[in-house]
Every structure is written in C-alpha cells, then in structure tokens.
Design a protein around this motif. Sequence first.
Motif, mmCIF file in Angstrom:
data_model
loop_
_atom_site.group_PDB
_atom_site.id
_atom_site.type_symbol
_atom_site.label_atom_id
_atom_site.label_comp_id
_atom_site.label_asym_id
_atom_site.label_seq_id
_atom_site.Cartn_x
_atom_site.Cartn_y
_atom_site.Cartn_z
ATOM 1 N N ALA A 216 0.808 -1.224 0.000
ATOM 2 C CA ALA A 216 0.000 0.000 0.000
ATOM 3 C C ALA A 216 0.831 1.259 0.000
ATOM 4 C CB ALA A 216 -0.941 -0.001 1.214
ATOM 5 N N SER A 217 2.089 1.177 0.420
ATOM 6 C CA SER A 217 2.928 2.376 0.496
ATOM 7 C C SER A 217 3.591 2.717 -0.829
ATOM 8 C CB SER A 217 4.013 2.188 1.571
ATOM 9 O OG SER A 217 4.926 1.177 1.165
ATOM 10 N N HIS A 218 3.477 1.829 -1.817
ATOM 11 C CA HIS A 218 4.186 2.045 -3.063
ATOM 12 C C HIS A 218 3.526 3.156 -3.878
ATOM 13 C CE1 HIS A 218 7.293 0.515 -5.777
ATOM 14 N NE2 HIS A 218 6.490 0.909 -6.734
ATOM 15 N N ASN A 219 4.288 3.717 -4.775
ATOM 16 C CA ASN A 219 3.838 4.865 -5.560
ATOM 17 C C ASN A 219 3.843 4.473 -7.038
ATOM 18 O OD1 ASN A 219 3.005 7.467 -6.001
ATOM 19 N ND2 ASN A 219 4.984 8.425 -5.611
ATOM 20 N N PRO A 220 2.798 3.827 -7.539
ATOM 21 C CA PRO A 220 2.826 3.295 -8.906
ATOM 22 C C PRO A 220 2.884 4.383 -9.961
ATOM 23 C CG PRO A 220 0.624 3.122 -7.975
ATOM 24 C CD PRO A 220 1.517 3.553 -6.858
ATOM 25 N N LEU A 221 3.407 3.992 -11.109
ATOM 26 C CA LEU A 221 3.614 4.906 -12.232
ATOM 27 C C LEU A 221 2.472 4.751 -13.233
ATOM 28 C CD1 LEU A 221 5.822 6.855 -13.475
ATOM 29 C CD2 LEU A 221 6.689 4.834 -14.670
ATOM 30 N N ARG A 222 2.033 5.882 -13.786
ATOM 31 C CA ARG A 222 0.977 5.857 -14.789
ATOM 32 C C ARG A 222 1.281 6.910 -15.846
ATOM 33 N NH1 ARG A 222 -0.773 9.636 -11.125
ATOM 34 N NH2 ARG A 222 -2.175 11.282 -11.882
ATOM 35 N N GLY A 223 0.564 6.847 -16.944
ATOM 36 C CA GLY A 223 0.703 7.859 -17.980
ATOM 37 C C GLY A 223 -0.474 8.817 -17.972
ATOM 38 N N VAL A 224 -0.206 10.097 -18.192
ATOM 39 C CA VAL A 224 -1.250 11.113 -18.333
ATOM 40 C C VAL A 224 -1.120 11.718 -19.726
ATOM 41 C CG1 VAL A 224 -2.205 13.279 -17.459
ATOM 42 C CG2 VAL A 224 -1.276 11.592 -15.853
ATOM 43 N N ARG A 225 -2.136 11.530 -20.526
ATOM 44 C CA ARG A 225 -2.107 11.912 -21.937
ATOM 45 C C ARG A 225 -2.148 13.433 -22.110
ATOM 46 N NH1 ARG A 225 -4.107 9.873 -27.200
ATOM 47 N NH2 ARG A 225 -5.299 11.505 -28.261
ATOM 48 N N GLY A 226 -1.341 13.917 -23.024
ATOM 49 C CA GLY A 226 -1.374 15.319 -23.415
ATOM 50 C C GLY A 226 -1.386 15.434 -24.926
ATOM 51 N N GLU A 227 -2.005 16.490 -25.426
ATOM 52 C CA GLU A 227 -2.108 16.709 -26.870
ATOM 53 C C GLU A 227 -1.666 18.129 -27.195
ATOM 54 O OE1 GLU A 227 -6.138 14.132 -27.701
ATOM 55 O OE2 GLU A 227 -6.230 15.856 -26.359
ATOM 56 N N VAL A 228 -0.866 18.278 -28.222
ATOM 57 C CA VAL A 228 -0.394 19.603 -28.617
ATOM 58 C C VAL A 228 -0.515 19.777 -30.126
ATOM 59 C CG1 VAL A 228 1.241 19.750 -26.697
ATOM 60 C CG2 VAL A 228 1.999 18.895 -28.907
ATOM 61 N N VAL A 229 -0.587 21.034 -30.511
ATOM 62 C CA VAL A 229 -0.600 21.411 -31.923
ATOM 63 C C VAL A 229 0.583 22.347 -32.158
ATOM 64 C CG1 VAL A 229 -1.909 22.498 -33.782
ATOM 65 C CG2 VAL A 229 -3.113 21.232 -31.985
ATOM 66 N N ARG A 230 1.334 22.098 -33.191
ATOM 67 C CA ARG A 230 2.419 23.005 -33.596
ATOM 68 C C ARG A 230 1.958 23.759 -34.836
ATOM 69 N NH1 ARG A 230 7.381 21.844 -31.101
ATOM 70 N NH2 ARG A 230 8.538 22.925 -32.722
#
Length: 382
Positions: A216-230
């Motif tokens: 329970a103390s662990h800090n799992p990794l996840r992805g957070v999606r981002g979108e950009v326009v150039r």
Amino acid sequence: MSQFANSKYAIVGAGLMGRMLAVALAQRGAQVNLFEKGSTSADLSAARIAAAMLAPLAESAITEDNVVRMGVHSLPRWKQVIEDLSTPVFFQQKGTLILWHRQDASEADRFTSHLERNSRNNQQLVAPQKLDSQSLRDIEPSVADRFTQGLYLPDEGQLDNRQLLDALLIELELLKVKCHWNTSAEPEQLRADGGYDWVIDCRGLGAKAAWQADDASHNPLRGVRGEVVRLYAPEVNLQRPTRLIHPRYPIYIAPKENHIYVVGATEIESEDLSEVSVRSAMELLSSVYTVHSGFAEARILEMATQCRPTLKDNLPEIKFSKEKGQAGLMLINGLYRHGFMISPAVMDCALELLDEGNSKTATDLGLRVNKVLGTQELSLCA
C-alpha cells in the motif's frame, strides 16, 4: 580529479533526463553508456512533444510548493546547462502573460489571488503584475485589441525542447558517450552483468514495471495523456508564453523561433497514444484563435500526443540502492507535466546522490528520495 572520472555508468532511456544526466556525467569525466530502445530523434519521449515552459509561479496554481521550489532552482541552472553546450539552444526569459475574456473575469480574480498568495508565501517568486489596457499594450501589443487587462509574471521563461534534445545529442557525440540506439535494455540485467558502478533508469513510462505496487505504500507509475498542436503563424508575433484562463478550455501558447507556436492544454487520465481527437483539436484551435486573429491563417505543422510519466501523487521521486560489491541502481521518474521546469533540479540532486550518497539540495527543495535496502525503502528526503 572528480571521483566521477573513475566510475562507469549505464543510463537506460535517452529522453530529457537520460540525455542531461549522460552529458553531465561525461562532462565530469565519467565513462557513460546510454541505452535507448528508440532512435536518436526521441520520438518515444514526452520531452519531444512538450512546450518546455519554465513557469514556476504560473504552475503554482495547480501544483505543490516543492515542485515550485524545484522550478525556481532550475531557471538559472538552465542558463548554465545551455551555456555549457556546444550548440545554441533558444532560451527566453521574458515572463509569462495571462489573459482572459471579460466573461471569465471572476475565474481570473481567483487565479490572481492564488498567485499573489503563493508569491507572498515564497519570497523567491516575483509577485504577478496586473496589467491595464495601456500596460498590456506596452508588453504585448499584438493582443491589446482583443484584451483590456491581463497578468504578467516576470522572470518566467521557456526554451526550444527539440533544439535542446538535438544539442544534447551532439554533445553526447562530442563527449564520446557510447550510445546504443534502437536497443532495449533492462537495468537489472545491466546491473547483474557487471562492469558498471551505477545503472540509472530514466525510461519514464518504460519503467512502469519497476514502480509497480507490491504494498500500500508504493507509488505506482501511470501515464497522463497530453495533446499539442504546432503551428506556423507568420501573422502572429507573440513575444512570450501566453496562457488563456477559461473554465473549460484553458490553453497555453508557447512561441518558438521563426513564428512557430506550440499550443496545448489537454490533460487526460489515459495512456492512449492514438492521434489527437477531433474534440481536442477543435478546442485548442478555436481557443487560440480567440487570442489572436492571425492564427486563422496559421498552418498546422503537427498534431501530436504523448503520455507524461506520473506517479500516484503527481510528484517526482528518486529511488536508489547501493550495496557493497554490486552496482548501484538509481530510478528517476514522475516528472509529470513539469519535466522541463524541474529537470535541472532533479539532475543536480541525482548527481549529489551519486557523488555523496545524500543530497542537501533534495532536502532543501523537498524532492522525495528513497534508499532501497533489500525490500525496504528508507526515506532520505520528504
């Protein structure tokens, strides 16, 4: 002579942090091997998609104080990092401009109050400046016909993320770092094979298995999606990063050289790497047009997505293990949406840990550092 000169390092992952650490260690005389499952272009890295804004006060509205402190520490360090490179990189420190439409004035008041409170609580932050129509015209004349007030955050900056990645690549070659492109490598296997004093895991989301929760103390990794326009917008002449306050479509516009603009804002709890959605594209493009009519004739150079590596509490962390008779292992991850803003601070802390086994900078900045002893983690810095 630095003790780095007598050490051999393997770094896995050649995104922003991997390249920066490889260069920093090689500059100190270390022998460095860099392993990357992708190509030299960093197409698999979140750093290639980022706007690379260096905005600790602006980000203080949505992030914790320790991240803000890391951002403040990193601003002058970016100047030093770039000056030490052989290839020029676009770097600007003209502040951040905050704008809003009349109907969003109440939201802007709340945002302004938040930043004013944060700047009072942190003396390293320069207080935001309220702009009327004339002072807005003086600072950013190209938007003065559409907006009558704004907020100016002095001292904040930005850089060109792709120029930096390319410049770091050139520096790796000049420093004779052994780069293994298109090569998948497991840090634990490199550690077991021997030959290295330290193995450093900078894989971002590629290190997900190493951060999985066993308790329970662990800090799992996840992805957070981002979108950009150039965009290429020769009719627009914004001088500095500009943010639009809006309850549904807040956006940032980061002007790069030669009328290139990076536009983004989306933050989606998903690891989906498929193309930009129609909804996101419409929101970004319609919002940017409300800031400057010249964007109507801009050319869309690219629509891109990437996932930011994020830990459970949205804060960065360094974990390391060093036992006598075996190679040390260091894991660096969780820079989230603040990768460019805080990476020099995280790098400085990592270098101190590698050199001394502890980091006063990490303690001062509040960067979480955990030393792993077998299956137990000992927290060194909060």
